[in-house]
Design an enzyme around this catalytic site. Structure first.
Site, short mmCIF file in Angstrom:
data_model
loop_
_atom_site.label_atom_id
_atom_site.label_comp_id
_atom_site.label_asym_id
_atom_site.label_seq_id
_atom_site.Cartn_x
_atom_site.Cartn_y
_atom_site.Cartn_z
N GLU A 206 -6.62 3.12 -6.14
CA GLU A 206 -7.91 3.15 -5.45
C GLU A 206 -8.69 4.35 -5.96
OE1 GLU A 206 -9.91 3.41 -1.01
OE2 GLU A 206 -8.10 4.54 -1.46
N HIS B 277 -10.90 -3.34 3.20
CA HIS B 277 -10.84 -2.90 4.59
C HIS B 277 -11.75 -1.72 4.89
CE1 HIS B 277 -8.14 -0.45 2.26
NE2 HIS B 277 -8.16 0.45 3.21
N ASP B 278 -12.33 -1.09 3.87
CA ASP B 278 -13.19 0.08 4.07
C ASP B 278 -14.67 -0.22 3.95
OD1 ASP B 278 -11.17 1.97 4.53
OD2 ASP B 278 -10.85 2.30 2.38
N ASP C 147 0.85 -1.17 0.00
CA ASP C 147 0.00 0.00 0.00
C ASP C 147 0.90 1.24 0.00
OD1 ASP C 147 -2.57 1.32 0.25
OD2 ASP C 147 -3.21 -0.46 1.32
N ASP D 234 -3.26 4.54 -2.53
CA ASP D 234 -4.41 5.00 -1.78
C ASP D 234 -4.97 6.30 -2.37
OD1 ASP D 234 -6.03 4.73 0.72
OD2 ASP D 234 -5.07 6.62 1.25
#
Length: 540
Positions: free
Chosen positions: A264, A325-326, A99, A201
């Protein structure tokens, strides 16, 4: 497959490091824990492991507030631990994706300490500073993605800095060439250590409107929605100049062999496609989150698959994601029976699929008792927390489900005694066995990993499509409903069931022009009798 890029034929498995495996007894997962579980990932059949952030951080947003882009946080281990993880993964022919969080740093990053020291500091322009309006109000109406204002006043200099997320996460100024070069140097630091790519990200946030104009109200906003949805982010994200940054990131990766850039991006389809870049010079894989956000209905899913396939630029490679994860887990959104159907859909569509850890054992929404909440978004806007999708991986029936010898940082599923790898791995009817069989099918049948996609039909709750490669044709039939039904089957073929989401029917040869489906059942059929048989009953 020989001659093909690994990130096209492979599958990606996302690990949330805090929750995968703890080896030092502090209740938090670590890098040595991930290394210890690589054999499991190789057994499962994935091709790459993507790690949520492990860089040095004060953990205001659990690693998405970076204080040093070129070091590992001691909570997770050391650089030596990371190097061993990469080496051990590569030894098992697994790729490692990191990430990368370039939109903002921690407010404890040395760059920000210098930037806020004075208006004349050389790094002042590394972040986004603005004077308040004449009436003392914030520079504009932008709001934080986690609720509340997106501007925080710094009393020492009288200006406010912009933060798209927490006030502890000041946004970098990507219009500054020095910022870009520093961040590209950080990317090279990890690429030189053998990292096989990055998931970037909030890549669509990197450039903001140069005039910092107010965002317009969102006409679709409803009371009770997250505050960030009250405005349309016309000027705070997805600016035309961001494409130059994405192309520059891609150019950094092109200095190395077969590295992948994943972005993302939560944007409408027409804007998502722009991130492939001119002549595919942008992200290899702009993340496609439609399956996470869509209504779970056969016709709806069929329409979005067709729309996405039609929108791809020439040569652009698709990708699909069920969870991360969100977002709430797939089993929490559609129920465990339909989570099996979703697994078949994800791993048979034309794409590079991304799996989220724990989905393969059927983890759903783990309840978080009062006082155990950790997500800062939950503290700002109660009810929107992401903790239920970030709970520890459940490995066995032992204490703490084999995750740790101490109380985990987030609670385990109350059903952990049944929902764990040990209990499911030898069960031929388990969801874990289903995932493993699907991953084996992708390796054994080029039609699934590389073949063309052809929509076939949508009738009531049943979606049918085909994947074709050379002489091989596979038909995927998915019942999005809970009741038994029939699906059309073309005459003249010699169809054989390769896989059922129920774990049964393998080898069955249906006859006639209709195929009987149980409720919540998905089938994969082969119309190629010359294709070598696969031992898909093996589960060990």
């Amino acid at each position: 497959m020989p001659g093909e890029l690994w990130w096209k034929t492979g599958t990606v498995y996302q690990v949330y490091p805090r929750s995968f495996q703890d080896t030092n007894g502090d209740g938090v997962g670590d890098i040595r824990g991930i290394t210890a579980r690589l054999d499991y990932l190789a057994w499962l059949g994935v091709d790459a492991v993507w790690l949520s952030p492990v860089c040095r951080s004060p953990m205001a947003d659990y690693g998405y507030d970076v204080a040093d882009y070129c070091d590992i946080d001691p909570l997770f281990g050391t650089l030596a631990d990371f190097d061993r993880l990469v080496a051990e993964a590569h030894r098992r022919r697994l790729k490692v994706i990191m990430d990368f969080v370039p939109n903002h740093t921690s407010d404890q990053h040395p760059w920000f300490a210098e930037s806020r020291a004075s208006r004349h500091n050389p790094r002042r322009d590394w972040y986004i500073w603005r004077d308040p309006k004449p009436d003392g109000s914030p520079p504009n109406n932008w709001v934080s993605n986690f609720g509340g204002p997106a501007w925080t006043v710094d009393p020492a200099t009288g200006q406010s800095y912009y933060h798209a997320f927490l006030r502890e996460q000041p946004d970098l100024n990507w219009r500054n060439p020095a910022v870009r070069e520093a961040m590209y140097a950080a990317m090279r630091f990890w690429l030189d250590r053998g990292v096989d790519g990055f998931r970037v990200d909030v890549i669509w946030h990197l450039i903001k409107d140069e005039g910092f104009r107010d965002n317009p109200p969102n006409p679709d906003y409803l009371p009770g929605d997250a505050e960030i949805n009250s405005l349309s982010p016309l000027y705070s994200a997805d600016q035309p100049e961001v494409m130059e940054v994405v192309a520059e990131m891609r150019a950094v990766l092109e200095e190395y062999d077969e590295r992948v850039l994943i972005g993302e991006i939560y944007l409408p389809l027409e804007r998502l496609m722009a991130y492939y870049g001119v002549d595919l010079s942008g992200a290899h894989l702009p993340f496609n989150f439609q399956l996470i956000l869509t209504r779970w209905h056969a016709a709806t899913v069929a329409a979005l698959v067709d729309e996405y396939e039609a929108a791809l630029p020439p040569g652009g490679w698709p990708n699909w994601v069920l969870g991360n994860h969100d977002q709430p887990r797939i089993a929490a959104r559609v129920g465990l029976p339909q989570a099996r159907v979703a697994a078949v859909l994800l791993l048979t569509l034309r794409s590079t699929p991304t799996l989220y850890y724990g989905d393969e054992i059927g983890l759903a929404r783990v309840p978080i008792p009062p006082g155990r909440e950790r997500d800062p978004w939950e503290r700002n806007e109660p009810g929107r927390g992401r903790d239920p999708a970030r709970t520890p991986m459940q490995w066995d029936r032992g204490p703490q489900a084999g995750f740790s010898t101490a109380e985990p940082w987030l609670p385990l599923d109350p059903d952990a005694g049944r929902c764990n790898v040990e209990a499911l791995r030898d069960d031929p009817g388990s969801i874990l066995t289903l995932y493993r069989r699907l991953l084996a099918l992708r390796r054994e049948h080029p039609a699934l990993s590389l073949g063309a996609y052809k929509a076939v039909s949508v009738e009531q709750d049943v979606l049918c499509f085909e994947r074709r490669h050379e002489a091989e044709t596979l038909r995927v039939v998915l019942n999005f409903g809970h009741e038994p039904c029939n699906a059309p089957l073309p005459s003249g073929g010699d169809w054989r069931v390769l896989l059922s989401s129920s774990g049964s029917r393998i080898g069955e040869r249906p006859s006639g022009d209709h195929l009987a489906l149980a409720g919540d059942e998905a089938l994969v059929l082969l119309n190629d009798p010359a294709s070598p048989a696969s031992d898909l009953n093996e589960t060990g």
